[in-house]
Scaffold this motif. Structure first.
Motif, PDB file in Angstrom:
ATOM      1  N   PHE A  61      14.608  49.680  71.359  1.00 52.21           N
ATOM      2  CA  PHE A  61      14.345  49.436  69.941  1.00 52.21           C
ATOM      3  C   PHE A  61      15.218  50.317  69.059  1.00 52.21           C
ATOM      4  O   PHE A  61      15.695  51.372  69.481  1.00 52.21           O
ATOM      5  CB  PHE A  61      12.868  49.688  69.613  1.00 52.21           C
ATOM      6  CG  PHE A  61      12.458  51.134  69.736  1.00 52.21           C
ATOM      7  CD1 PHE A  61      12.537  52.002  68.657  1.00 52.21           C
ATOM      8  CD2 PHE A  61      11.987  51.634  70.943  1.00 52.21           C
ATOM      9  CE1 PHE A  61      12.179  53.337  68.772  1.00 52.21           C
ATOM     10  CE2 PHE A  61      11.624  52.966  71.074  1.00 52.21           C
ATOM     11  CZ  PHE A  61      11.712  53.813  69.994  1.00 52.21           C
ATOM     12  N   LYS A  62      15.405  49.857  67.839  1.00 55.94           N
ATOM     13  CA  LYS A  62      16.029  50.660  66.786  1.00 55.94           C
ATOM     14  C   LYS A  62      14.951  51.265  65.885  1.00 55.94           C
ATOM     15  O   LYS A  62      15.009  52.420  65.527  1.00 55.94           O
ATOM     16  CB  LYS A  62      16.977  49.799  65.940  1.00 55.94           C
ATOM     17  CG  LYS A  62      18.186  49.244  66.690  1.00 55.94           C
ATOM     18  CD  LYS A  62      19.187  50.318  67.047  1.00 55.94           C
ATOM     19  CE  LYS A  62      20.496  49.727  67.581  1.00 55.94           C
ATOM     20  NZ  LYS A  62      20.347  48.962  68.819  1.00 55.94           N
ATOM     21  N   ARG A  63      13.961  50.430  65.524  1.00 56.52           N
ATOM     22  CA  ARG A  63      12.860  50.866  64.673  1.00 56.52           C
ATOM     23  C   ARG A  63      11.542  50.565  65.377  1.00 56.52           C
ATOM     24  O   ARG A  63      11.211  49.402  65.646  1.00 56.52           O
ATOM     25  CB  ARG A  63      12.904  50.147  63.320  1.00 56.52           C
ATOM     26  CG  ARG A  63      14.146  50.475  62.500  1.00 56.52           C
ATOM     27  CD  ARG A  63      14.125  51.898  62.018  1.00 56.52           C
ATOM     28  NE  ARG A  63      15.331  52.258  61.276  1.00 56.52           N
ATOM     29  CZ  ARG A  63      15.583  53.482  60.826  1.00 56.52           C
ATOM     30  NH1 ARG A  63      14.715  54.447  61.035  1.00 56.52           N
ATOM     31  NH2 ARG A  63      16.704  53.737  60.172  1.00 56.52           N
ATOM     32  N   ILE A  64      10.775  51.581  65.658  1.00 52.40           N
ATOM     33  CA  ILE A  64       9.585  51.429  66.480  1.00 52.40           C
ATOM     34  C   ILE A  64       8.508  50.588  65.808  1.00 52.40           C
ATOM     35  O   ILE A  64       7.703  49.922  66.482  1.00 52.40           O
ATOM     36  CB  ILE A  64       8.995  52.812  66.860  1.00 52.40           C
ATOM     37  CG1 ILE A  64       7.892  52.669  67.916  1.00 52.40           C
ATOM     38  CG2 ILE A  64       8.490  53.536  65.623  1.00 52.40           C
ATOM     39  CD1 ILE A  64       8.331  52.056  69.215  1.00 52.40           C
ATOM     40  N   ASN A  65       8.479  50.564  64.476  1.00 51.35           N
ATOM     41  CA  ASN A  65       7.412  49.843  63.773  1.00 51.35           C
ATOM     42  C   ASN A  65       7.717  48.363  63.552  1.00 51.35           C
ATOM     43  O   ASN A  65       6.937  47.662  62.909  1.00 51.35           O
ATOM     44  CB  ASN A  65       7.109  50.528  62.438  1.00 51.35           C
ATOM     45  CG  ASN A  65       6.529  51.919  62.629  1.00 51.35           C
ATOM     46  OD1 ASN A  65       5.577  52.111  63.386  1.00 51.35           O
ATOM     47  ND2 ASN A  65       7.115  52.900  61.970  1.00 51.35           N
ATOM     48  N   ASN A  66       8.848  47.883  64.088  1.00 52.56           N
ATOM     49  CA  ASN A  66       9.153  46.456  64.001  1.00 52.56           C
ATOM     50  C   ASN A  66       8.092  45.634  64.734  1.00 52.56           C
ATOM     51  O   ASN A  66       7.521  46.076  65.742  1.00 52.56           O
ATOM     52  CB  ASN A  66      10.527  46.161  64.600  1.00 52.56           C
ATOM     53  CG  ASN A  66      11.661  46.631  63.698  1.00 52.56           C
ATOM     54  OD1 ASN A  66      11.425  47.016  62.551  1.00 52.56           O
ATOM     55  ND2 ASN A  66      12.877  46.628  64.214  1.00 52.56           N
ATOM     56  N   ASP A  71       4.055  43.923  68.932  1.00 45.98           N
ATOM     57  CA  ASP A  71       3.511  42.809  69.711  1.00 45.98           C
ATOM     58  C   ASP A  71       3.693  43.048  71.209  1.00 45.98           C
ATOM     59  O   ASP A  71       2.793  42.756  72.015  1.00 45.98           O
ATOM     60  CB  ASP A  71       4.194  41.499  69.308  1.00 45.98           C
ATOM     61  CG  ASP A  71       3.810  41.045  67.907  1.00 45.98           C
ATOM     62  OD1 ASP A  71       2.833  41.591  67.359  1.00 45.98           O
ATOM     63  OD2 ASP A  71       4.494  40.153  67.366  1.00 45.98           O
ATOM     64  N   TRP A  72       4.860  43.557  71.592  1.00 44.10           N
ATOM     65  CA  TRP A  72       5.138  43.839  73.005  1.00 44.10           C
ATOM     66  C   TRP A  72       4.161  44.877  73.542  1.00 44.10           C
ATOM     67  O   TRP A  72       3.630  44.745  74.652  1.00 44.10           O
ATOM     68  CB  TRP A  72       6.581  44.331  73.139  1.00 44.10           C
ATOM     69  CG  TRP A  72       7.086  44.501  74.542  1.00 44.10           C
ATOM     70  CD1 TRP A  72       7.651  43.550  75.339  1.00 44.10           C
ATOM     71  CD2 TRP A  72       7.105  45.717  75.300  1.00 44.10           C
ATOM     72  NE1 TRP A  72       8.014  44.094  76.553  1.00 44.10           N
ATOM     73  CE2 TRP A  72       7.688  45.421  76.551  1.00 44.10           C
ATOM     74  CE3 TRP A  72       6.679  47.022  75.052  1.00 44.10           C
ATOM     75  CZ2 TRP A  72       7.868  46.391  77.547  1.00 44.10           C
ATOM     76  CZ3 TRP A  72       6.845  47.986  76.035  1.00 44.10           C
ATOM     77  CH2 TRP A  72       7.429  47.667  77.268  1.00 44.10           C
ATOM     78  N   ALA A  73       3.912  45.909  72.752  1.00 45.41           N
ATOM     79  CA  ALA A  73       3.025  46.983  73.179  1.00 45.41           C
ATOM     80  C   ALA A  73       1.572  46.521  73.246  1.00 45.41           C
ATOM     81  O   ALA A  73       0.847  46.857  74.194  1.00 45.41           O
ATOM     82  CB  ALA A  73       3.159  48.174  72.235  1.00 45.41           C
ATOM     83  N   VAL A  74       1.133  45.742  72.266  1.00 41.79           N
ATOM     84  CA  VAL A  74      -0.246  45.236  72.264  1.00 41.79           C
ATOM     85  C   VAL A  74      -0.528  44.421  73.519  1.00 41.79           C
ATOM     86  O   VAL A  74      -1.607  44.527  74.134  1.00 41.79           O
ATOM     87  CB  VAL A  74      -0.504  44.395  70.999  1.00 41.79           C
ATOM     88  CG1 VAL A  74      -1.827  43.625  71.125  1.00 41.79           C
ATOM     89  CG2 VAL A  74      -0.541  45.282  69.759  1.00 41.79           C
ATOM     90  N   ALA A  75       0.475  43.633  73.928  1.00 42.45           N
ATOM     91  CA  ALA A  75       0.307  42.790  75.115  1.00 42.45           C
ATOM     92  C   ALA A  75       0.121  43.617  76.387  1.00 42.45           C
ATOM     93  O   ALA A  75      -0.441  43.127  77.374  1.00 42.45           O
ATOM     94  CB  ALA A  75       1.507  41.860  75.277  1.00 42.45           C
TER      95      ALA A  75
END
Length: 317
Positions: A61-66, A71-75
């Motif tokens: 990632f470039k910006r973690i809050n994108n 969505d990737w992390a929630v999954a």
């Protein structure tokens, strides 16, 4: 077994991943910072390669809050997030995402030294360093502490050796704490906020050497600016000079003009007169092929430079 998600960018993140693997934790994903210019991130580590080594799911990632990252992390349905060696601010969605919480890392003896550029600051000031793991909250580095492993910054330490000590003490802190975490023990100790102190941001230009300062301070500045930082610097003629190593001289009875090279030595380098005291500089990088010799002067005389510029501008009219 907990589902662990790791977010990070640097060597401390890599060490944390390796230690979690060694203790058989279930790492469900790694989010690795991939800046456009890795040289601008002190101590950057290739977390993609480390993730591939251990067959871990990875997202750069470039910006973690994108939204893509969130969505990737929630999954992944994390129980715990380790955000280690990472400077971007995490929005509340990250703090609320894991079932148990987000664990941060800081290399100072918290609650002392919260804030920015801790590696450079503790090296500059010869403070007590630490591998401190804490529960993240709304404040900066102010959450209750799970584990700390303390060490002393010695006289000869620079940022390179302090970074190595931090890595060693991450291993010690996690070896002591992770077995407890695996047993389900979740009991961080609150920080004493009355003892808190903070560090402010440091940038590459904070490595500028003002030769009017005393030798003790400049010695610490050079050490604090060493790798993984961009280095302390001065000027010689029209060249920028980066200095990686230094040593105080207290035995030679010689005095000269501030900023001037008084002696050279094959092993020790160049001896420079400071505002007070003498310092050897070595392992230097110069933009051109110019060689620094005895009698040369480092840095700029500002009034002379202004005069020369104004004179040139006048002659061009």
């Amino acid at each position: 077994m907990y589902n662990i998600l790791v977010i990070g960018a640097v060597k401390t993140t890599a060490i944390t991943i390796e230690k979690l693997v060694a203790h058989n934790f279930n790492i469900v994903g790694v989010l690795g910072h991939e800046p456009a210019n890795t040289a601008r991130v002190s101590g950057w580590a290739d977390l993609k390669s480390i993730s591939n080594t251990y067959n871990l799911d990875y997202l750069g990632f470039k910006r973690i809050n994108n939204k893509e990252c969130v969505d990737w992390a929630v999954a992944k349905k994390p129980d715990i997030i380790f955000a280690v060696g990472f400077s971007q601010l995490l929005k509340d969605v990250w703090l609320q995402m894991p079932k148990l919480g987000c664990i941060g890392f800081h290399p100072t003896k918290l609650p002392e030294g919260r804030g920015r550029a801790p590696l450079a600051w503790i090296t500059l000031e010869k403070k007590i360093g630490s591998a401190s793991f804490f529960l993240m909250g709304e404040g900066a580095d102010d959450g209750p502490i799970f584990a700390q492993s303390l060490f002393k910054v010695e006289e000869n330490d620079d940022s390179t050796s302090v970074e190595e000590k931090i890595g060693d003490h991450i291993n010690k802190a996690l070896d002591n704490w992770l077995p407890e975490l695996k047993k389900g023990i979740w009991s961080p100790e609150p920080q004493d906020h009355s003892l808190a102190s903070w560090y402010g941001k440091r940038g590459p230009d904070d490595g500028w050497i003002n030769w009017n300062n005393d030798a003790d301070y400049l010695n610490r500045l050079i050490k604090a600016s060493s790798e993984p930082h961009p280095g302390a610097y001065t000027y010689f003629k029209d060249n920028k000079v980066i200095i990686w190593k230094s040593e105080i001289e207290k035995n030679i009875n010689i005095k000269g003009v501030v900023g001037r090279v008084l002696l050279t030595d094959i092993k020790k380098g160049d001896l420079i007169q400071c505002g007070s005291g003498l310092i050897w500089i070595k392992e230097i990088q110069i933009e051109s092929e110019d060689v620094i010799r005895v009698g040369d002067k480092l840095g700029y005389n500002i009034e002379d430079e202004i005069y020369n510029i104004k004179k040139r501008l006048k002659n061009e009219k």
